[in-house]
Design a protein around this motif. Structure first.
Motif, PDB file in Angstrom:
ATOM      1  N   ILE A   1      19.770  30.294   0.904  1.00 52.99           N
ATOM      2  CA  ILE A   1      19.663  30.937  -0.406  1.00 52.99           C
ATOM      3  C   ILE A   1      20.382  32.281  -0.404  1.00 52.99           C
ATOM      4  O   ILE A   1      21.132  32.608  -1.318  1.00 52.99           O
ATOM      5  CB  ILE A   1      18.187  31.098  -0.831  1.00 52.99           C
ATOM      6  N   THR A   2      20.190  33.060   0.624  1.00 58.41           N
ATOM      7  CA  THR A   2      20.878  34.350   0.694  1.00 58.41           C
ATOM      8  C   THR A   2      21.848  34.400   1.860  1.00 58.41           C
ATOM      9  O   THR A   2      22.513  35.405   2.063  1.00 58.41           O
ATOM     10  CB  THR A   2      19.855  35.493   0.838  1.00 58.41           C
ATOM     11  N   GLY A   3      21.932  33.317   2.631  1.00 54.99           N
ATOM     12  CA  GLY A   3      22.746  33.333   3.832  1.00 54.99           C
ATOM     13  C   GLY A   3      24.128  32.740   3.642  1.00 54.99           C
ATOM     14  O   GLY A   3      24.643  32.641   2.533  1.00 54.99           O
ATOM     15  N   ILE A   4      24.712  32.295   4.751  1.00 52.82           N
ATOM     16  CA  ILE A   4      26.117  31.902   4.756  1.00 52.82           C
ATOM     17  C   ILE A   4      26.341  30.462   4.282  1.00 52.82           C
ATOM     18  O   ILE A   4      27.460  30.095   3.958  1.00 52.82           O
ATOM     19  CB  ILE A   4      26.718  32.074   6.164  1.00 52.82           C
ATOM     20  N   LYS A   5      25.312  29.633   4.272  1.00 57.44           N
ATOM     21  CA  LYS A   5      25.462  28.238   3.853  1.00 57.44           C
ATOM     22  C   LYS A   5      24.625  28.003   2.595  1.00 57.44           C
ATOM     23  O   LYS A   5      23.571  27.391   2.628  1.00 57.44           O
ATOM     24  CB  LYS A   5      25.049  27.284   4.971  1.00 57.44           C
TER      25      LYS A   5
ATOM     26  N   GLN B   1       8.736  24.087  -2.352  1.00 56.47           N
ATOM     27  CA  GLN B   1       8.140  23.723  -1.064  1.00 56.47           C
ATOM     28  C   GLN B   1       7.502  24.938  -0.400  1.00 56.47           C
ATOM     29  O   GLN B   1       6.386  24.869   0.118  1.00 56.47           O
ATOM     30  CB  GLN B   1       9.212  23.141  -0.138  1.00 56.47           C
ATOM     31  N   LEU B   2       8.220  26.040  -0.437  1.00 56.01           N
ATOM     32  CA  LEU B   2       7.736  27.277   0.164  1.00 56.01           C
ATOM     33  C   LEU B   2       6.460  27.749  -0.526  1.00 56.01           C
ATOM     34  O   LEU B   2       5.485  28.144   0.121  1.00 56.01           O
ATOM     35  CB  LEU B   2       8.818  28.346   0.057  1.00 56.01           C
ATOM     36  N   ARG B   3       6.451  27.680  -1.865  1.00 54.90           N
ATOM     37  CA  ARG B   3       5.265  28.076  -2.636  1.00 54.90           C
ATOM     38  C   ARG B   3       4.064  27.213  -2.291  1.00 54.90           C
ATOM     39  O   ARG B   3       2.964  27.726  -2.042  1.00 54.90           O
ATOM     40  CB  ARG B   3       5.579  27.944  -4.137  1.00 54.90           C
ATOM     41  N   ASP B   4       4.267  25.899  -2.266  1.00 52.20           N
ATOM     42  CA  ASP B   4       3.154  24.992  -2.002  1.00 52.20           C
ATOM     43  C   ASP B   4       2.635  25.120  -0.575  1.00 52.20           C
ATOM     44  O   ASP B   4       1.445  24.925  -0.324  1.00 52.20           O
ATOM     45  CB  ASP B   4       3.594  23.540  -2.267  1.00 52.20           C
ATOM     46  N   GLU B   5       3.529  25.449   0.348  1.00 49.25           N
ATOM     47  CA  GLU B   5       3.145  25.516   1.760  1.00 49.25           C
ATOM     48  C   GLU B   5       2.451  26.823   2.106  1.00 49.25           C
ATOM     49  O   GLU B   5       1.479  26.852   2.871  1.00 49.25           O
ATOM     50  CB  GLU B   5       4.394  25.354   2.630  1.00 49.25           C
ATOM     51  N   PHE B   6       2.920  27.941   1.510  1.00 51.45           N
ATOM     52  CA  PHE B   6       2.424  29.253   1.920  1.00 51.45           C
ATOM     53  C   PHE B   6       1.576  29.970   0.874  1.00 51.45           C
ATOM     54  O   PHE B   6       0.754  30.827   1.223  1.00 51.45           O
ATOM     55  CB  PHE B   6       3.600  30.160   2.292  1.00 51.45           C
ATOM     56  N   TYR B   7       1.781  29.668  -0.414  1.00 57.01           N
ATOM     57  CA  TYR B   7       1.145  30.481  -1.455  1.00 57.01           C
ATOM     58  C   TYR B   7       0.352  29.645  -2.444  1.00 57.01           C
ATOM     59  O   TYR B   7       0.145  30.056  -3.586  1.00 57.01           O
ATOM     60  CB  TYR B   7       2.211  31.296  -2.192  1.00 57.01           C
ATOM     61  N   ASN B   8      -0.092  28.483  -2.042  1.00 51.52           N
ATOM     62  CA  ASN B   8      -0.888  27.629  -2.926  1.00 51.52           C
ATOM     63  C   ASN B   8      -2.183  28.343  -3.300  1.00 51.52           C
ATOM     64  O   ASN B   8      -2.933  28.790  -2.440  1.00 51.52           O
ATOM     65  CB  ASN B   8      -1.192  26.300  -2.225  1.00 51.52           C
TER      66      ASN B   8
ATOM     67  N   ALA C   1      10.133  35.995  -3.585  1.00 57.81           N
ATOM     68  CA  ALA C   1      11.340  36.814  -3.678  1.00 57.81           C
ATOM     69  C   ALA C   1      11.562  37.599  -2.391  1.00 57.81           C
ATOM     70  O   ALA C   1      12.690  37.723  -1.901  1.00 57.81           O
ATOM     71  CB  ALA C   1      11.233  37.760  -4.867  1.00 57.81           C
ATOM     72  N   LYS C   2      10.479  38.094  -1.840  1.00 55.49           N
ATOM     73  CA  LYS C   2      10.578  38.833  -0.571  1.00 55.49           C
ATOM     74  C   LYS C   2      11.010  37.909   0.559  1.00 55.49           C
ATOM     75  O   LYS C   2      11.830  38.279   1.405  1.00 55.49           O
ATOM     76  CB  LYS C   2       9.230  39.475  -0.239  1.00 55.49           C
ATOM     77  N   ASP C   3      10.513  36.683   0.551  1.00 59.92           N
ATOM     78  CA  ASP C   3      10.853  35.716   1.598  1.00 59.92           C
ATOM     79  C   ASP C   3      12.341  35.405   1.632  1.00 59.92           C
ATOM     80  O   ASP C   3      12.917  35.189   2.705  1.00 59.92           O
ATOM     81  CB  ASP C   3      10.073  34.408   1.400  1.00 59.92           C
ATOM     82  N   ILE C   4      12.970  35.337   0.462  1.00 57.41           N
ATOM     83  CA  ILE C   4      14.373  34.934   0.417  1.00 57.41           C
ATOM     84  C   ILE C   4      15.318  36.097   0.130  1.00 57.41           C
ATOM     85  O   ILE C   4      16.521  35.905  -0.027  1.00 57.41           O
ATOM     86  CB  ILE C   4      14.600  33.821  -0.635  1.00 57.41           C
ATOM     87  N   GLY C   5      14.761  37.312   0.034  1.00 49.15           N
ATOM     88  CA  GLY C   5      15.603  38.466  -0.213  1.00 49.15           C
ATOM     89  C   GLY C   5      16.174  38.485  -1.616  1.00 49.15           C
ATOM     90  O   GLY C   5      17.349  38.805  -1.812  1.00 49.15           O
ATOM     91  N   SER C   6      15.358  38.150  -2.617  1.00 49.96           N
ATOM     92  CA  SER C   6      15.832  38.085  -3.992  1.00 49.96           C
ATOM     93  C   SER C   6      14.856  38.829  -4.903  1.00 49.96           C
ATOM     94  O   SER C   6      14.071  39.657  -4.441  1.00 49.96           O
ATOM     95  CB  SER C   6      15.971  36.617  -4.426  1.00 49.96           C
ATOM     96  N   LYS C   7      14.909  38.528  -6.217  1.00 49.43           N
ATOM     97  CA  LYS C   7      14.054  39.190  -7.189  1.00 49.43           C
ATOM     98  C   LYS C   7      13.084  38.192  -7.813  1.00 49.43           C
ATOM     99  O   LYS C   7      13.423  37.017  -7.990  1.00 49.43           O
ATOM    100  CB  LYS C   7      14.906  39.844  -8.285  1.00 49.43           C
ATOM    101  N   PRO C   8      11.876  38.649  -8.182  1.00 50.84           N
ATOM    102  CA  PRO C   8      10.878  37.737  -8.768  1.00 50.84           C
ATOM    103  C   PRO C   8      11.374  37.007 -10.015  1.00 50.84           C
ATOM    104  O   PRO C   8      11.064  35.832 -10.207  1.00 50.84           O
ATOM    105  CB  PRO C   8       9.711  38.674  -9.103  1.00 50.84           C
ATOM    106  N   GLY C   9      12.152  37.697 -10.851  1.00 59.59           N
ATOM    107  CA  GLY C   9      12.648  37.054 -12.064  1.00 59.59           C
ATOM    108  C   GLY C   9      13.549  35.874 -11.770  1.00 59.59           C
ATOM    109  O   GLY C   9      13.468  34.838 -12.435  1.00 59.59           O
TER     110      GLY C   9
END
Length: 359
Positions: free
Chosen positions: A137-141, A154-161, A173-181
């Protein structure tokens, strides 16, 4: 991620990941054949085959896998590399339309393909998920937007359900280095996509491959469009108020192609025109009747203003014709016939307006 050691695993014991976000367009019917075709079409597996065939397999980047209860392995990161190797070593077959080109790559290969690959083995998918976010998402691929949205789900269901939505968005957003919006808009777009998919795209002649997911997420950024769809905003992930009839129209305008391969919308830059159209009863009716966005857009200021704009536009076009007549020689009988048709049409328009004003 947990510290693990690199181990060599036979490629015949490694399976592709049916939950990989990039395979989501396969519409929940993933098979090895479908995955191979997807890899060859969109993921550059054929280019990777060429590289491996000429230079050998680079072992410095292990596959990330999990061991299943069956004793087999599922590759979570490295599906493209696995596809390239399995095609080269003959463990999987290419689709019919690719047989010739793949056979040529195999024949011309200098290096022998490996039958085992370096892997890092993890116990659960959860141990790898966050790493994938930074990489794709924020990396090279970077993944396409639909793959990103599926991964975030998937990330939401696994960690923040069970976590309150705004906290979910901030954490993701913090997990992927992005913004909540941005995260919220992707997840809302995914919810809309899933609703349409579950409804078999409302009976429209569409398949998952026809859907440009970025059109959906970009459209959500227009207040007039998401309000017309019945949403509270661009990050209304629950889509509780979604008006499916309007979503059907949106899908038809954005994704159904005519015989020339063109859609009614055309390009995302015309979404501002579509936003104005859906906010106007008159303009929306015209779009539904004619399928012409440019014509419908003329009605966004109301019928009287729209007619005035259309007449003004016609006058400007006539001025262009005058300028061209003075420069072009010779003129033809075809030009004359068109000019006479224009004259008759303009005279009829003048007469109708005059008669209505006199009534």
């Amino acid at each position: 991620m947990a510290n693990v050691e690199v181990v060599m695993i036979k490629t015949e014991e490694i399976d592709f990941d049916p939950e990989n976000p990039r395979f989501y367009r396969l519409n929940k019917s993933q098979s090895e054949d479908a995955v191979i075709e997807e890899m060859l079409d969109d993921e550059g597996a054929q280019d990777l085959m060429l590289s491996i065939g000429q230079k050998g397999y680079f072992p410095g980047e292990p596959l990330l896998v999990i061991k299943e209860q069956s004793g087999r392995y599922t590759v979570i990161e490295g599906n493209r590399r696995l596809a390239a190797v399995k095609l080269l070593n003959g463990q999987v077959l290419p689709p019919t339309r690719r047989k010739t080109s793949i056979a040529t790559i195999i024949t011309e290969a200098i290096e022998k393909p490996p039958f085992e690959l370096p892997c890092l083995v993890y116990k659960t998918r959860k141990e790898i998920l966050r790493y994938l976010g930074y990489r794709h998402i924020t990396g090279i691929k970077e993944w396409d937007s639909l793959s990103k949205a599926k991964y975030l789900a998937q990330l939401r269901d696994e960690f923040y359900n069970g976590v309150e939505q705004q906290k979910q968005l901030k954490a993701l957003a913090k997990d992927i280095g992005s913004k909540p919006g941005y995260v919220g808009q992707l997840l809302t777009g995914l919810a809309i996509y899933l609703r349409a998919e579950d409804s078999k795209f409302f009976g429209l002649n569409l398949e998952p491959k026809d859907i440009e997911f970025t059109y959906i997420t970009t459209a959500l950024g227009y207040k007039k469009i998401h309000e017309w769809l019945g949403l509270q905003g661009s990050t209304d992930i629950e889509i509780a108020g979604l008006v499916e009839e309007n979503l059907k129209f949106a899908y038809a305008w954005m994704f159904i192609k005519d015989q020339q391969g063109q859609t009614i919308l055309g390009e995302t830059r015309k979404l501002d025109e579509l936003a104005a159209v859906v906010a106007s009863d008159d303009a929306r009716t015209v779009l539904m009747e004619t399928g012409n966005l440019a014509e419908a857009y003329l009605y966004t200021e109301g019928p009287q203003a729209s007619l005035e704009n259309a007449l003004d536009s016609a006058i400007k076009n006539v001025k262009v014709v005058w300028s061209m007549i003075l420069k072009i020689s010779p003129l033809t009988t075809s030009h004359q016939a068109l000019a006479e048709k224009l004259f008759e049409d303009v005279k009829s328009i003048r007469n109708v307006i005059r008669d209505k004003l006199e009534d």
